[in-house]
Scaffold this active site. Structure first.
Site, PDB file in Angstrom:
ATOM      1  CD  GLU A 118      51.715   8.815  38.197  1.00 61.04           C
ATOM      2  OE1 GLU A 118      52.543   9.758  38.213  1.00 61.04           O
ATOM      3  OE2 GLU A 118      51.840   7.805  38.914  1.00 61.04           O
ATOM      4  CG  ASP A 163      55.737  11.109  38.144  1.00 62.39           C
ATOM      5  OD1 ASP A 163      55.308  11.896  39.027  1.00 62.39           O
ATOM      6  OD2 ASP A 163      55.130  10.081  37.809  1.00 62.39           O
ATOM      7  CG  ASP A 192      45.484  11.086  45.872  1.00 60.12           C
ATOM      8  OD1 ASP A 192      45.510  11.078  47.115  1.00 60.12           O
ATOM      9  OD2 ASP A 192      46.430  11.513  45.190  1.00 60.12           O
ATOM     10  CG  HIS A 206      52.484  12.232  40.816  1.00 51.96           C
ATOM     11  ND1 HIS A 206      53.041  10.982  40.807  1.00 51.96           N
ATOM     12  CD2 HIS A 206      52.378  12.553  42.131  1.00 51.96           C
ATOM     13  CE1 HIS A 206      53.255  10.575  42.044  1.00 51.96           C
ATOM     14  NE2 HIS A 206      52.871  11.508  42.857  1.00 51.96           N
TER      15      HIS A 206
HETATM   16  P1  PGA Z   1      55.453  11.711  48.959  1.00 50.33           P
HETATM   17  O1  PGA Z   1      54.520  11.688  47.673  1.00 50.33           O
HETATM   18  O2  PGA Z   1      54.961  12.844  49.788  1.00 50.33           O
HETATM   19  O3  PGA Z   1      55.223  10.391  49.638  1.00 50.33           O
HETATM   20  O4  PGA Z   1      56.829  11.911  48.467  1.00 50.33           O
HETATM   21  C1  PGA Z   1      54.209  12.901  47.067  1.00 50.33           C
HETATM   22  C2  PGA Z   1      53.213  12.679  45.964  1.00 50.33           C
HETATM   23  O5  PGA Z   1      53.209  11.584  45.382  1.00 50.33           O
HETATM   24  O6  PGA Z   1      52.439  13.598  45.680  1.00 50.33           O
END
Ligand code: PGA
Length: 261
Positions: free
Chosen positions: A143, A136, A67, A138
């Protein structure tokens, strides 16, 4: 799904690095799907260490990042292009022409998204998709409520994700609202998935993804129907799993040849 629970994030990242290193040994021109965020930093550090020791070679490897923020060019300090250069690519012998990160400045995002999917296919598809997970559930920036069949496209970040990422931007008001992300359907086409999660903040999402129902409300739960998934957790991220002892038992009793490959 293979659930690998290690005492610390360092130990879990070392297992993940071994999985990547084994793949690159067997297939030196492998295609990797890569994440950004806090979670993969230890894995990248370990892979850089193995590269410096001559134990992994990225010369023929191709990568596709999951992304990028819409509106951020590759030179923007907060872009995922910059993140990957800073934390991984500039330390290894990967060829720049084999590196792909979604173009946050694409004028026509739907057209770019179709092109990104075509580039993945033209490279032979992703051999190993490495993933973090949001609090959450994702994966990528898919999301909750993302279609489990979704493809690369624009997404609007959930308020919680913008809060979670505020630490990288010096304030929530500076976090972009929109991203381009591979879809869940795109991720599911990878030949193998390797999800990493560390810390108690991820334990609820991890428990839902591994032991809950398959639901668009926890996008990572889609991985339950992927044929080859490994999930590397530290103790805190595994704290919500009801069958943690079972997963530990299985991992400890696997035949040696089958471990971490
Ligand atoms: P993080 O994010 O590694 O910064 O906790 C994980 C994600 O959003 O996939």
């Amino acid at each position: 799904m293979e659930i690998i629970i290690q005492p610390t994030a360092e130990a879990a990242s070392a297992v993940a690095a071994e999985i990547v290193a084994r793949l690159l040994c067997e297939k030196p021109d492998a295609v990797l799907g890569l994440p950004t965020g806090q979670t993969p930093l230890l894995l990248y550090r370990e892979l850089i260490r193995l590269y410096r020791k001559g134990q992994v070679d990225f010369r023929r490897v191709t990568t596709f990042n999951l992304d990028e923020y819409v509106g951020f060019g590759s030179k923007h300090p907060q872009s995922y292009h910059s993140f990957m250069r800073e934390h991984f690519f500039r330390h290894i012998n990967i060829s720049q022409k084999n590196v792909h990160v979604p173009d946050g400045m694409a004028k026509n995002i739907p057209a770019f998204s179709v092109r990104y999917e075509k580039m993945i296919r033209a490279a032979g598809g992703i051999d190993l998709q490495i993933l973090g997970i949001g609090a959450d559930g994702h994966i990528g920036f898919n999301e909750p409520s993302s279609s489990l069949a979704s493809r690369t496209r624009i997404k609007t970040l959930a308020p919680q994700t913008r809060k979670d990422n505020a630490k990288f931007f010096g304030g929530e008001n500076k976090v972009p609202y929109h991203v381009i992300t591979m879809g869940i359907g795109t991720i599911m086409e990878a030949r193998q998935c390797l999800l990493l999660a560390f810390g108690g903040k991820k334990s609820h999402a991890v428990a839902g993804a591994v032991e809950g129902a398959i639901t668009a409300m926890n996008p990572a739960s889609a991985l339950q129907v992927h044929p080859t998934v490994k999930i590397c957790l530290d103790k805190s991220a595994a704290a919500g799993l009801q069958k943690a002892d079972y997963y530990r038992w299985v991992y400890e009793n696997k035949p040696a040849w089958q471990k971490n490959c």
